[in-house]
Design an enzyme around this catalytic site. Structure first.
Site, PDB file in Angstrom:
ATOM      1  N   ASP A  60       1.030  -1.219   0.533  1.00 41.65           N
ATOM      2  CA  ASP A  60      -0.045  -0.462   0.101  1.00 41.65           C
ATOM      3  C   ASP A  60       1.154   1.167   0.388  1.00 41.65           C
ATOM      4  O   ASP A  60       1.697   1.315   0.255  1.00 41.65           O
ATOM      5  CB  ASP A  60      -0.804   0.405   1.260  1.00 41.65           C
ATOM      6  CG  ASP A  60      -1.973   0.821   0.696  1.00 41.65           C
ATOM      7  OD1 ASP A  60      -2.272   1.138  -0.077  1.00 41.65           O
ATOM      8  OD2 ASP A  60      -2.545   1.190   1.886  1.00 41.65           O
ATOM      9  N   HIS A  85       2.167   3.482  -8.998  1.00 46.24           N
ATOM     10  CA  HIS A  85       2.586   1.973  -9.260  1.00 46.24           C
ATOM     11  C   HIS A  85       3.388   1.526  -9.870  1.00 46.24           C
ATOM     12  O   HIS A  85       4.138   0.516 -10.117  1.00 46.24           O
ATOM     13  CB  HIS A  85       1.128   1.384  -9.529  1.00 46.24           C
ATOM     14  CG  HIS A  85      -0.238   2.414  -9.149  1.00 46.24           C
ATOM     15  ND1 HIS A  85      -0.550   1.787  -7.958  1.00 46.24           N
ATOM     16  CD2 HIS A  85      -1.121   3.254  -9.732  1.00 46.24           C
ATOM     17  CE1 HIS A  85      -0.944   2.581  -7.439  1.00 46.24           C
ATOM     18  NE2 HIS A  85      -1.681   2.874  -8.291  1.00 46.24           N
ATOM     19  N   LEU A  89       9.836 -20.459  -4.460  1.00 42.06           N
ATOM     20  CA  LEU A  89       8.633 -19.729  -3.319  1.00 42.06           C
ATOM     21  C   LEU A  89       7.848 -19.726  -4.798  1.00 42.06           C
ATOM     22  O   LEU A  89       7.734 -19.900  -5.981  1.00 42.06           O
ATOM     23  CB  LEU A  89       9.294 -17.873  -3.461  1.00 42.06           C
ATOM     24  CG  LEU A  89       8.292 -17.789  -3.399  1.00 42.06           C
ATOM     25  CD1 LEU A  89       8.796 -16.844  -1.110  1.00 42.06           C
ATOM     26  CD2 LEU A  89       8.660 -15.524  -3.952  1.00 42.06           C
TER      27      LEU A  89
HETATM   28  C1  IPE Z   1      -5.996  -2.042  -0.488  1.00 33.77           C
HETATM   29  O1  IPE Z   1      -5.092  -1.418  -1.135  1.00 33.77           O
HETATM   30  C2  IPE Z   1      -5.480  -3.369  -1.366  1.00 33.77           C
HETATM   31  C3  IPE Z   1      -3.827  -3.319  -2.532  1.00 33.77           C
HETATM   32  C4  IPE Z   1      -2.624  -2.862  -1.320  1.00 33.77           C
HETATM   33  C5  IPE Z   1      -4.258  -3.906  -3.803  1.00 33.77           C
HETATM   34  P1  IPE Z   1      -6.296   0.165  -0.384  1.00 33.77           P
HETATM   35  O2  IPE Z   1      -5.711   1.264  -0.841  1.00 33.77           O
HETATM   36  O3  IPE Z   1      -7.014  -0.198  -1.789  1.00 33.77           O
HETATM   37  O4  IPE Z   1      -7.144   0.159   0.379  1.00 33.77           O
HETATM   38  P2  IPE Z   1      -8.349   0.603   1.370  1.00 33.77           P
HETATM   39  O5  IPE Z   1      -8.670   1.579   0.348  1.00 33.77           O
HETATM   40  O6  IPE Z   1      -6.551   2.322   1.926  1.00 33.77           O
HETATM   41  O7  IPE Z   1      -8.907   0.149   2.555  1.00 33.77           O
HETATM   42  C1  IPE Z   2      -1.553   0.305  -3.519  1.00 33.22           C
HETATM   43  O1  IPE Z   2      -1.387   1.417  -3.222  1.00 33.22           O
HETATM   44  C2  IPE Z   2      -2.034  -0.623  -4.661  1.00 33.22           C
HETATM   45  C3  IPE Z   2      -3.100  -0.538  -5.123  1.00 33.22           C
HETATM   46  C4  IPE Z   2      -4.444   0.101  -4.589  1.00 33.22           C
HETATM   47  C5  IPE Z   2      -2.867  -1.416  -6.336  1.00 33.22           C
HETATM   48  P1  IPE Z   2      -2.180   2.522  -3.316  1.00 33.22           P
HETATM   49  O2  IPE Z   2      -2.507   3.186  -5.047  1.00 33.22           O
HETATM   50  O3  IPE Z   2      -3.375   1.924  -2.897  1.00 33.22           O
HETATM   51  O4  IPE Z   2      -1.462   4.293  -2.974  1.00 33.22           O
HETATM   52  P2  IPE Z   2      -2.208   5.264  -1.735  1.00 33.22           P
HETATM   53  O5  IPE Z   2      -3.330   3.953  -0.867  1.00 33.22           O
HETATM   54  O6  IPE Z   2      -3.339   5.240  -2.209  1.00 33.22           O
HETATM   55  O7  IPE Z   2      -1.370   5.969  -1.396  1.00 33.22           O
HETATM   56 MG    MG Z   3      -4.115   2.544  -0.377  1.00 30.32          MG
END
Ligand code: IPE
Ligand code: IPE
Ligand code: MG
Length: 249
Positions: free
Chosen positions: A19, A36, A130
């Site tokens: 995240d 990303h 893995l």
């Molecule tokens: C969880 O992250 C999903 C992934 C890392 C793919 P999100 O950014 O979507 O989760 P919330 O919305 O903060 O709970």
């Molecule tokens: C995690 O990073 C990747 C996905 C959920 C696809 P985020 O895109 O959720 O990044 P933040 O949490 O908005 O910073």
């Molecule tokens: Mg996120």
């Protein structure tokens, strides 16, 4: 490798909620997609590190069933990431004997992405190192609904008796069944300072240890991963029982 790690007590199944990509990019005045993209490089490093220390399964949360709520442009970019990742790194994964698998609901994923995923799975089918799992269009509640439907179908045609449904039945109908016996998560890591599960492997995390890192996923390093593993090795997992000799009645 970090010397702090005891190679005799490595968690079998590590799951990571990667995240913070968006915030990483925003902090640099870049579009979220830049975060990303940067995150993809980190996946490579952490997969190699996990393989090196003997982790059996590494499950990475890459796209949730709730992530469709994001802008069309971001969703489109995220759907292209498997292609970007596998084009760049599949030969290296094969070289390291890493087996790729994707868990999630593929029907909603664009056909090209689906075929890239299938190819990667096929080309690493023979690998013995893995097991690298991507949770892609994955949501644990949807997974449980799906399992219940499959079980109910068997009951309705008479191939399964209601009385014989037990935890094993549920376990074998979840999307993680191919990971058995390592389907239960031992260690859950989440980056970016958020402390929640966000619908990730609810059943499988029943007894896992949690670790939260403050850094955004693109800044997560191999060293930080090894630190996290070292922290795991200090935990005392009891599974509802009582632990080793140190604890007296
Ligand atoms: C969880 O992250 C999903 C992934 C890392 C793919 P999100 O950014 O979507 O989760 P919330 O919305 O903060 O709970
Ligand atoms: C995690 O990073 C990747 C996905 C959920 C696809 P985020 O895109 O959720 O990044 P933040 O949490 O908005 O910073
Ligand atoms: Mg996120």
């Amino acid at each position: 490798m970090g010397q702090k790690i005891d190679l005799n007590s490595i968690p079998n199944h590590v799951a990571i909620i990667m995240d913070g990509n968006g915030r990483w990019a925003q902090a640099r005045n870049l579009p979220r997609s830049a975060g990303h993209k940067e995150g993809v490089e980190v996946i490579r490093k952490i997969a190699l590190a996990a393989n090196e220390i003997g982790v059996k399964a590494l499950t990475l949360y890459a796209f949730s069933t709730e992530n469709w709520k994001r802008s069309l442009a971001e969703v489109k970019y995220l759907m292209q990431l498997p292609e970007l990742f596998f084009n760049k790194f599949l030969p290296e994964l094969i070289e390291h004997d890493i087996k790729v698998r994707v868990i999630g609901f593929e029907e909603k994923v664009p056909p090209l992405t689906q075929s890239v995923i299938k190819q990667a799975e096929k080309r690493t089918m023979h690998c013995k190192g893995l097991q690298l799992n991507f949770a892609f269009n994955y949501g644990s509640r949807a997974e449980i609904v799906h399992a219940v439907q499959e079980i109910a179908k068997k009951v309705s045609v008479g191939t399964l008796q209601v009385e014989s449904i037990n935890e094993e039945t549920i376990r074998t109908h979840l999307l993680t069944a191919p990971l058995m016996p390592f389907d239960d998560v031992d260690y859950l890591i989440r980056t970016s300072h958020e402390e929640r599960l966000s619908n990730f492997l609810l059943w499988q995390n029943a007894y896992s240890e949690f670790y939260f890192s403050d850094v955004y996923w693109p800044d997560f390093t191999t060293e930080m991963f090894f630190d996290a593993i070292a922290a795991y090795q200090k935990r005392n997992r009891r599974f509802g029982g009582v632990s080793d000799k140190k604890e007296k009645e």
